[in-house]
Write a protein that holds these residues in place. Structure first.
Motif, PDB file in Angstrom:
ATOM      1  N   HIS A 220     -50.810   0.710  -0.433  1.00  0.00           N
ATOM      2  CA  HIS A 220     -51.655  -0.487  -0.610  1.00  0.00           C
ATOM      3  C   HIS A 220     -50.894  -1.757  -0.238  1.00  0.00           C
ATOM      4  O   HIS A 220     -51.434  -2.642   0.437  1.00  0.00           O
ATOM      5  CB  HIS A 220     -52.123  -0.566  -2.061  1.00  0.00           C
ATOM      6  N   ILE A 221     -49.642  -1.833  -0.661  1.00  0.00           N
ATOM      7  CA  ILE A 221     -48.806  -3.006  -0.379  1.00  0.00           C
ATOM      8  C   ILE A 221     -48.621  -3.196   1.124  1.00  0.00           C
ATOM      9  O   ILE A 221     -48.704  -4.314   1.645  1.00  0.00           O
ATOM     10  CB  ILE A 221     -47.445  -2.862  -1.083  1.00  0.00           C
ATOM     11  N   ARG A 222     -48.379  -2.091   1.826  1.00  0.00           N
ATOM     12  CA  ARG A 222     -48.204  -2.165   3.278  1.00  0.00           C
ATOM     13  C   ARG A 222     -49.491  -2.625   3.968  1.00  0.00           C
ATOM     14  O   ARG A 222     -49.461  -3.448   4.893  1.00  0.00           O
ATOM     15  CB  ARG A 222     -47.772  -0.805   3.831  1.00  0.00           C
ATOM     16  N   LYS A 223     -50.614  -2.091   3.536  1.00  0.00           N
ATOM     17  CA  LYS A 223     -51.892  -2.455   4.137  1.00  0.00           C
ATOM     18  C   LYS A 223     -52.206  -3.935   3.933  1.00  0.00           C
ATOM     19  O   LYS A 223     -52.744  -4.604   4.832  1.00  0.00           O
ATOM     20  CB  LYS A 223     -53.013  -1.606   3.547  1.00  0.00           C
ATOM     21  N   LYS A 224     -51.846  -4.457   2.766  1.00  0.00           N
ATOM     22  CA  LYS A 224     -52.119  -5.854   2.446  1.00  0.00           C
ATOM     23  C   LYS A 224     -51.022  -6.804   2.926  1.00  0.00           C
ATOM     24  O   LYS A 224     -51.168  -8.025   2.840  1.00  0.00           O
ATOM     25  CB  LYS A 224     -52.285  -6.015   0.924  1.00  0.00           C
ATOM     26  N   GLY A 225     -49.921  -6.237   3.419  1.00  0.00           N
ATOM     27  CA  GLY A 225     -48.812  -7.071   3.896  1.00  0.00           C
ATOM     28  C   GLY A 225     -48.191  -7.912   2.795  1.00  0.00           C
ATOM     29  O   GLY A 225     -47.856  -9.088   3.010  1.00  0.00           O
ATOM     30  N   MET A 226     -48.014  -7.321   1.630  1.00  0.00           N
ATOM     31  CA  MET A 226     -47.545  -8.079   0.474  1.00  0.00           C
ATOM     32  C   MET A 226     -46.025  -8.218   0.411  1.00  0.00           C
ATOM     33  O   MET A 226     -45.491  -8.967  -0.415  1.00  0.00           O
ATOM     34  CB  MET A 226     -48.065  -7.431  -0.816  1.00  0.00           C
ATOM     35  N   GLY A 227     -45.300  -7.466   1.228  1.00  0.00           N
ATOM     36  CA  GLY A 227     -43.854  -7.639   1.326  1.00  0.00           C
ATOM     37  C   GLY A 227     -43.056  -7.175   0.121  1.00  0.00           C
ATOM     38  O   GLY A 227     -41.966  -7.684  -0.145  1.00  0.00           O
ATOM     39  N   LEU A 228     -43.591  -6.213  -0.619  1.00  0.00           N
ATOM     40  CA  LEU A 228     -42.873  -5.644  -1.761  1.00  0.00           C
ATOM     41  C   LEU A 228     -42.299  -4.282  -1.397  1.00  0.00           C
ATOM     42  O   LEU A 228     -42.942  -3.505  -0.694  1.00  0.00           O
ATOM     43  CB  LEU A 228     -43.804  -5.485  -2.965  1.00  0.00           C
ATOM     44  N   GLN A 229     -41.120  -3.991  -1.891  1.00  0.00           N
ATOM     45  CA  GLN A 229     -40.502  -2.681  -1.712  1.00  0.00           C
ATOM     46  C   GLN A 229     -40.778  -1.833  -2.948  1.00  0.00           C
ATOM     47  O   GLN A 229     -40.930  -2.359  -4.048  1.00  0.00           O
ATOM     48  CB  GLN A 229     -38.992  -2.843  -1.522  1.00  0.00           C
ATOM     49  N   THR A 230     -40.880  -0.533  -2.780  1.00  0.00           N
ATOM     50  CA  THR A 230     -41.010   0.370  -3.922  1.00  0.00           C
ATOM     51  C   THR A 230     -39.805   1.295  -3.954  1.00  0.00           C
ATOM     52  O   THR A 230     -39.376   1.799  -2.916  1.00  0.00           O
ATOM     53  CB  THR A 230     -42.304   1.203  -3.846  1.00  0.00           C
ATOM     54  N   MET A 231     -39.258   1.535  -5.154  1.00  0.00           N
ATOM     55  CA  MET A 231     -38.062   2.368  -5.281  1.00  0.00           C
ATOM     56  C   MET A 231     -38.119   3.226  -6.536  1.00  0.00           C
ATOM     57  O   MET A 231     -38.482   2.747  -7.612  1.00  0.00           O
ATOM     58  CB  MET A 231     -36.793   1.502  -5.334  1.00  0.00           C
ATOM     59  N   HIS A 232     -37.747   4.484  -6.387  1.00  0.00           N
ATOM     60  CA  HIS A 232     -37.581   5.343  -7.553  1.00  0.00           C
ATOM     61  C   HIS A 232     -36.299   4.944  -8.266  1.00  0.00           C
ATOM     62  O   HIS A 232     -35.310   4.548  -7.639  1.00  0.00           O
ATOM     63  CB  HIS A 232     -37.507   6.812  -7.121  1.00  0.00           C
ATOM     64  N   ILE A 233     -36.297   5.062  -9.575  1.00  0.00           N
ATOM     65  CA  ILE A 233     -35.137   4.633 -10.352  1.00  0.00           C
ATOM     66  C   ILE A 233     -33.867   5.404 -10.001  1.00  0.00           C
ATOM     67  O   ILE A 233     -32.769   4.860 -10.076  1.00  0.00           O
ATOM     68  CB  ILE A 233     -35.439   4.709 -11.860  1.00  0.00           C
ATOM     69  N   ALA A 234     -33.994   6.653  -9.566  1.00  0.00           N
ATOM     70  CA  ALA A 234     -32.806   7.423  -9.162  1.00  0.00           C
ATOM     71  C   ALA A 234     -32.135   6.787  -7.946  1.00  0.00           C
ATOM     72  O   ALA A 234     -30.898   6.794  -7.834  1.00  0.00           O
ATOM     73  CB  ALA A 234     -33.188   8.871  -8.857  1.00  0.00           C
ATOM     74  N   ASP A 235     -32.933   6.233  -7.040  1.00  0.00           N
ATOM     75  CA  ASP A 235     -32.386   5.583  -5.852  1.00  0.00           C
ATOM     76  C   ASP A 235     -31.646   4.299  -6.223  1.00  0.00           C
ATOM     77  O   ASP A 235     -30.634   3.947  -5.604  1.00  0.00           O
ATOM     78  CB  ASP A 235     -33.501   5.279  -4.856  1.00  0.00           C
ATOM     79  N   VAL A 236     -32.153   3.605  -7.236  1.00  0.00           N
ATOM     80  CA  VAL A 236     -31.480   2.394  -7.710  1.00  0.00           C
ATOM     81  C   VAL A 236     -30.168   2.753  -8.401  1.00  0.00           C
ATOM     82  O   VAL A 236     -29.127   2.139  -8.133  1.00  0.00           O
ATOM     83  CB  VAL A 236     -32.397   1.613  -8.681  1.00  0.00           C
ATOM     84  N   LEU A 237     -30.205   3.757  -9.269  1.00  0.00           N
ATOM     85  CA  LEU A 237     -29.005   4.128 -10.033  1.00  0.00           C
ATOM     86  C   LEU A 237     -27.918   4.740  -9.160  1.00  0.00           C
ATOM     87  O   LEU A 237     -26.738   4.781  -9.562  1.00  0.00           O
ATOM     88  CB  LEU A 237     -29.384   5.105 -11.150  1.00  0.00           C
ATOM     89  N   ALA A 238     -28.284   5.217  -7.976  1.00  0.00           N
ATOM     90  CA  ALA A 238     -27.286   5.796  -7.061  1.00  0.00           C
ATOM     91  C   ALA A 238     -26.748   4.761  -6.089  1.00  0.00           C
ATOM     92  O   ALA A 238     -25.949   5.093  -5.212  1.00  0.00           O
ATOM     93  CB  ALA A 238     -27.919   6.951  -6.282  1.00  0.00           C
TER      94      ALA A 238
END
Length: 241
Positions: A220-238
């Motif tokens: 949805h964010i990509r379609k609307k061009g909202m410029g937000l990233q999505t990340m799983h918490i494991a990717d952040v903690l690593a």
């Protein structure tokens, strides 16, 4: 700690790096991690669609694939799948000889952040991630796995990360598995509301325990061009080490 990895279908097929990052964090925390390559689905899609006999067949395989002792924990990067095992396997196997085995499996099956904080007693993994982020409580994480503070404790100890809360943080993102297909207009409206609330915090990204929610929001964010990233918490903690 001995950990058997439970990697859900969509993580395996679409987001394998998250699984590798979860291994990275668990091993840093001192766990011995194993992966049974024979594992398949936990049975949740069939169960939710009403095909309980088919679900029981898949669930029976899952029980066999994750057999182990009380000290062999089963850990997954998905509160949705863990919630299904914990809360619905008893229904699937009600009045069957497998019920005792199901109970033992439920007691040693954990979502990733729940396992880190409540079993390993780890709240700081030494991660570094410079961004402003907001956290999305998935329905399964919040309501089925009773996870609320665990992800926030872990994220509060990530160096460089500023965590801000969005409005209506406990409201569903609109994915809900087949709900997003069967009730497309409602699902899109819910994703829009969640995305706007996240954007209004000034955050750069949305973090969650569930890639199913993040996948839905990201589309949805990509379609609307909202410029937000999505990340799983494991990717952040690593990140950052």
């Amino acid at each position: 700690m001995n950990v058997q990895l439970f990697i859900p279908c969509f993580v395996d097929q679409l987001f394998p790096q998250t699984a590798f990052n979860m291994v990275k964090v668990l091993e840093k925390a001192g766990c011995t991690v194993t992966y049974n390559a024979n594992q398949t689905c936990c049975g949740q899609p069939a169960f939710n669609a009403g095909f309980w006999d088919d679900a029981r067949e898949v669930c029976s395989k899952f029980i066999k694939d994750f057999s182990g002792t009380s000290t062999d924990y089963v850990v997954a990067p998905s509160a949705s799948c863990v919630g299904f095992v914990r809360n619905y396997y008893s229904t699937v196997f009600e009045n069957t000889p497998q019920l005792g085995e199901v109970q033992r499996l439920k007691e040693r099956t954990y979502e990733f952040t729940d396992f880190l904080v409540n079993v390993l007693k780890v709240e700081n993994v030494g991660a570094s991630f410079h961004a402003k982020a907001t956290y999305h409580d998935s329905c399964a994480g919040l309501r089925e796995c009773k996870i609320k503070e665990e992800p926030r404790k872990l994220l509060s100890n990530v160096k460089g990360l500023e965590l801000v809360e969005m409005n209506d943080v406990e409201t569903c993102c609109g994915f809900g598995g087949t709900f997003a297909v069967k009730f497309d207009p409602i699902s899109i409206g819910m994703a829009d509301q969640k995305s706007i609330n996240a954007k209004n915090t000034g955050a750069d990204c949305i973090i969650s325990t569930d890639l199913s929610c993040l996948m839905h929001l990201d589309g949805h964010i990509r379609k609307k061009g909202m410029g937000l990233q999505t990340m799983h918490i494991a990717d952040v903690l690593a990140s950052g080490w």
